[in-house]
Design a protein around this motif. Structure first.
Motif, mmCIF file in Angstrom:
data_model
loop_
_atom_site.group_PDB
_atom_site.id
_atom_site.type_symbol
_atom_site.label_atom_id
_atom_site.label_comp_id
_atom_site.label_asym_id
_atom_site.label_seq_id
_atom_site.Cartn_x
_atom_site.Cartn_y
_atom_site.Cartn_z
ATOM 1 N N ASN A 36 0.800 -1.229 0.000
ATOM 2 C CA ASN A 36 0.000 0.000 0.000
ATOM 3 C C ASN A 36 0.829 1.274 0.000
ATOM 4 O O ASN A 36 0.276 2.363 0.116
ATOM 5 C CB ASN A 36 -0.941 0.021 1.213
ATOM 6 C CG ASN A 36 -2.041 -1.016 1.118
ATOM 7 O OD1 ASN A 36 -2.555 -1.277 0.036
ATOM 8 N ND2 ASN A 36 -2.385 -1.621 2.241
ATOM 9 N N LEU A 66 -2.086 4.221 -0.621
ATOM 10 C CA LEU A 66 -3.457 3.967 -1.057
ATOM 11 C C LEU A 66 -4.469 4.224 0.044
ATOM 12 O O LEU A 66 -5.601 4.634 -0.224
ATOM 13 C CB LEU A 66 -3.586 2.520 -1.553
ATOM 14 C CG LEU A 66 -2.732 2.146 -2.772
ATOM 15 C CD1 LEU A 66 -2.958 0.680 -3.140
ATOM 16 C CD2 LEU A 66 -3.072 3.037 -3.955
ATOM 17 N N ASP A 67 -4.079 4.004 1.301
ATOM 18 C CA ASP A 67 -5.019 4.158 2.413
ATOM 19 C C ASP A 67 -4.741 5.405 3.239
ATOM 20 O O ASP A 67 -5.163 5.491 4.398
ATOM 21 C CB ASP A 67 -4.966 2.918 3.323
ATOM 22 C CG ASP A 67 -5.373 1.646 2.596
ATOM 23 O OD1 ASP A 67 -6.242 1.738 1.706
ATOM 24 O OD2 ASP A 67 -4.828 0.573 2.905
ATOM 25 N N MET A 68 -4.060 6.388 2.662
ATOM 26 C CA MET A 68 -3.692 7.570 3.432
ATOM 27 C C MET A 68 -4.911 8.390 3.829
ATOM 28 O O MET A 68 -4.858 9.191 4.767
ATOM 29 C CB MET A 68 -2.722 8.442 2.620
ATOM 30 C CG MET A 68 -2.032 9.521 3.443
ATOM 31 S SD MET A 68 -0.589 10.232 2.626
ATOM 32 C CE MET A 68 -1.351 11.295 1.412
ATOM 33 N N ASP A 69 -6.016 8.192 3.160
ATOM 34 C CA ASP A 69 -7.222 8.962 3.466
ATOM 35 C C ASP A 69 -8.082 8.277 4.517
ATOM 36 O O ASP A 69 -9.183 8.738 4.800
ATOM 37 C CB ASP A 69 -8.035 9.184 2.183
ATOM 38 C CG ASP A 69 -8.960 10.383 2.289
ATOM 39 O OD1 ASP A 69 -8.637 11.318 3.053
ATOM 40 O OD2 ASP A 69 -10.008 10.390 1.630
ATOM 41 N N THR A 70 -7.577 7.183 5.098
ATOM 42 C CA THR A 70 -8.332 6.480 6.133
ATOM 43 C C THR A 70 -7.828 6.874 7.516
ATOM 44 O O THR A 70 -6.689 7.323 7.677
ATOM 45 C CB THR A 70 -8.200 4.950 5.968
ATOM 46 O OG1 THR A 70 -6.815 4.584 6.093
ATOM 47 C CG2 THR A 70 -8.717 4.509 4.614
ATOM 48 N N ASP A 72 -6.395 5.608 10.153
ATOM 49 C CA ASP A 72 -5.591 4.542 10.750
ATOM 50 C C ASP A 72 -4.300 5.161 11.271
ATOM 51 O O ASP A 72 -3.398 5.493 10.503
ATOM 52 C CB ASP A 72 -5.296 3.473 9.698
ATOM 53 C CG ASP A 72 -4.546 2.276 10.261
ATOM 54 O OD1 ASP A 72 -3.843 2.443 11.284
ATOM 55 O OD2 ASP A 72 -4.641 1.188 9.677
ATOM 56 N N TYR A 75 -0.961 3.420 10.387
ATOM 57 C CA TYR A 75 -0.604 3.603 8.970
ATOM 58 C C TYR A 75 -0.070 5.009 8.728
ATOM 59 O O TYR A 75 0.928 5.199 8.043
ATOM 60 C CB TYR A 75 -1.829 3.330 8.112
ATOM 61 C CG TYR A 75 -1.561 3.291 6.630
ATOM 62 C CD1 TYR A 75 -0.720 2.331 6.079
ATOM 63 C CD2 TYR A 75 -2.166 4.202 5.768
ATOM 64 C CE1 TYR A 75 -0.479 2.279 4.717
ATOM 65 C CE2 TYR A 75 -1.938 4.158 4.401
ATOM 66 C CZ TYR A 75 -1.097 3.192 3.885
ATOM 67 O OH TYR A 75 -0.858 3.152 2.540
ATOM 68 N N HIS A 76 -0.703 6.013 9.337
ATOM 69 C CA HIS A 76 -0.248 7.382 9.169
ATOM 70 C C HIS A 76 1.115 7.585 9.834
ATOM 71 O O HIS A 76 1.931 8.368 9.352
ATOM 72 C CB HIS A 76 -1.278 8.359 9.745
ATOM 73 C CG HIS A 76 -2.415 8.622 8.815
ATOM 74 N ND1 HIS A 76 -2.490 9.751 8.028
ATOM 75 C CD2 HIS A 76 -3.508 7.888 8.512
ATOM 76 C CE1 HIS A 76 -3.592 9.706 7.291
ATOM 77 N NE2 HIS A 76 -4.224 8.584 7.572
ATOM 78 N N ARG A 189 -7.630 9.475 -8.249
ATOM 79 C CA ARG A 189 -7.207 8.483 -7.256
ATOM 80 C C ARG A 189 -6.049 8.984 -6.398
ATOM 81 O O ARG A 189 -5.740 8.380 -5.375
ATOM 82 C CB ARG A 189 -6.817 7.165 -7.945
ATOM 83 C CG ARG A 189 -5.546 7.223 -8.771
ATOM 84 C CD ARG A 189 -5.252 5.879 -9.423
ATOM 85 N NE ARG A 189 -4.114 5.930 -10.325
ATOM 86 C CZ ARG A 189 -2.867 5.810 -9.941
ATOM 87 N NH1 ARG A 189 -2.576 5.627 -8.666
ATOM 88 N NH2 ARG A 189 -1.877 5.866 -10.824
ATOM 89 N N ARG A 193 -4.091 11.151 -1.161
ATOM 90 C CA ARG A 193 -3.370 9.881 -1.026
ATOM 91 C C ARG A 193 -1.912 9.992 -1.463
ATOM 92 O O ARG A 193 -1.220 8.974 -1.541
ATOM 93 C CB ARG A 193 -4.056 8.791 -1.854
ATOM 94 C CG ARG A 193 -5.456 8.431 -1.384
ATOM 95 C CD ARG A 193 -6.031 7.310 -2.232
ATOM 96 N NE ARG A 193 -7.371 6.931 -1.786
ATOM 97 C CZ ARG A 193 -8.491 7.471 -2.234
ATOM 98 N NH1 ARG A 193 -8.428 8.421 -3.157
ATOM 99 N NH2 ARG A 193 -9.662 7.088 -1.772
ATOM 100 N N SER A 296 -10.184 15.047 6.167
ATOM 101 C CA SER A 296 -8.956 14.629 5.485
ATOM 102 C C SER A 296 -7.819 15.606 5.741
ATOM 103 O O SER A 296 -6.694 15.195 6.055
ATOM 104 C CB SER A 296 -9.206 14.509 3.972
ATOM 105 O OG SER A 296 -10.120 13.481 3.686
#
Length: 322
Positions: A36, A66-70, A72, A75-76, A189, A193, A296
């Motif tokens: 990711n 890919l998941d930077m907008d979540t 988590d 992950y960040h 996309r 992200r 965001s």
């Protein structure tokens, strides 16, 4: 000819490849951190390469998550660590006493443009403490003097950002400027992200066609590193993406295949020109942002500020990820 607006060197490089343009003097390297997280580096080495790309010579590093907008936190945190490593790659001869000025570009009152000011809100500011109490105030010898400024926009101040920052640089004498700003993308996309880091400085407002004086080593007299995240996309890009999906669907239909084939004969620039004509006169300057942009920007501002804090506050990567 209409050119889709983007601040990302990676997207420009991809577009040149799609159009089979010979990119002499431009190097591209991609590193897959995990499934990711990807780090891509576009290096423009020659003036010919700069002219072809339409961007200054230098290094453009793009972190795609890919998941930077979540929401988590772990992950960040990983993204912040990668950002810190990228910053340290670009910092010229990093020293423990290097003075850093962080500039939060943008308009705090406009949410998609508030990334820079919000990053500054979350920074670990150390310059005044180090001046007053010395390096032992933090129990470390490797904490850099960090100061910050949010210069606002011309509509608020009546001054160019460059004029304000130039005066601050002249008075406080930092050795490095880090400019943080919201960007524009040509691919939906990549919204929220992608982080682009470059050693070429930045032109505030260029992504939305509002060109202001550039912040770079030539204009300020010291190295300038810029950090940006695309938060808006040109309306024509969304229509183009929809058209691409429509053509794919039409190619699967016997009844509509001939119409789809005739549209496919147009190259990307011709499609963009057609879309622009269809959108004008009322919508061809419209930029679009996701509906949850407030959350965001808040989340991403923490990610970027933590990356800067790690890079210049002597926090070991291992300790931060433990």
């Amino acid at each position: 000819m209409y050119q889709i607006r983007t601040d990302l060197a990676l997207e420009t490089q991809e577009k040149m490849q799609e159009e089979h343009v010979d990119l002499k003097g431009v190097r591209y390297v991609e590193e897959k951190i995990d499934k990711n997280l990807t780090i891509s580096t576009v290096t423009i080495e020659t003036e010919n390469g700069a002219k072809t790309m339409g961007k200054p010579r230098g290094t453009y590093i793009t972190i795609e998550a890919l998941d930077m907008d979540t929401a988590d936190e772990d992950y960040h945190r990983e993204i912040s660590v990668q950002l810190a490593k990228v910053l340290q790659r670009l910092v010229p001869e990093k020293r423990k006493d290097m003075s850093v000025l962080v500039v939060g570009l943008g308009n705090r009152e406009v949410t998609p443009d508030a990334l820079g000011p919000r990053v500054v809100d979350n920074l670990f500011i150390t310059r005044h403490i180090l001046k007053e109490y010395g390096k032992y105030a933090f129990g470390s010898e490797n904490v850099n003097p960090v100061s910050s400024i949010v210069p606002g926009v011309m509509a608020q101040t009546g001054m160019e950002s460059l004029e304000i920052i130039h005066g601050i640089v002249k008075e406080t004498k930092p050795e490095l400027v880090i400019a943080v700003d919201a960007l524009a993308a040509r691919n939906t996309r990549r919204l929220n992200r992608t982080i682009q880091v470059t050693d070429t400085g930045i032109n505030p407002g260029s992504g939305v066609g509002n060109h202001r004086h550039g912040l770079n080593e030539k204009s300020l007299g010291i190295p300038v590193i810029s950090i940006g995240i695309p938060t808006v996309v040109d309306a024509a890009t969304i229509v183009k993406d929809m058209l691409h999906n429509l053509l794919d669907a039409m190619s699967q239909s016997e009844m509509l295949k001939s119409l789809g084939n005739s549209m496919e004969e147009l190259d990307d620039s011709e499609k963009y020109e057609l879309i622009r004509e269809l959108l004008s006169p009322n919508l061809n300057t419209m930029f679009v942002t996701p509906k949850d942009i407030d959350e965001s920007v808040k989340r991403l501002s923490f990610t970027v500020s933590e990356g800067i804090n790690i890079a210049f506050a002597d926090i070991p990567f291992e300790q931060y990820t433990a």
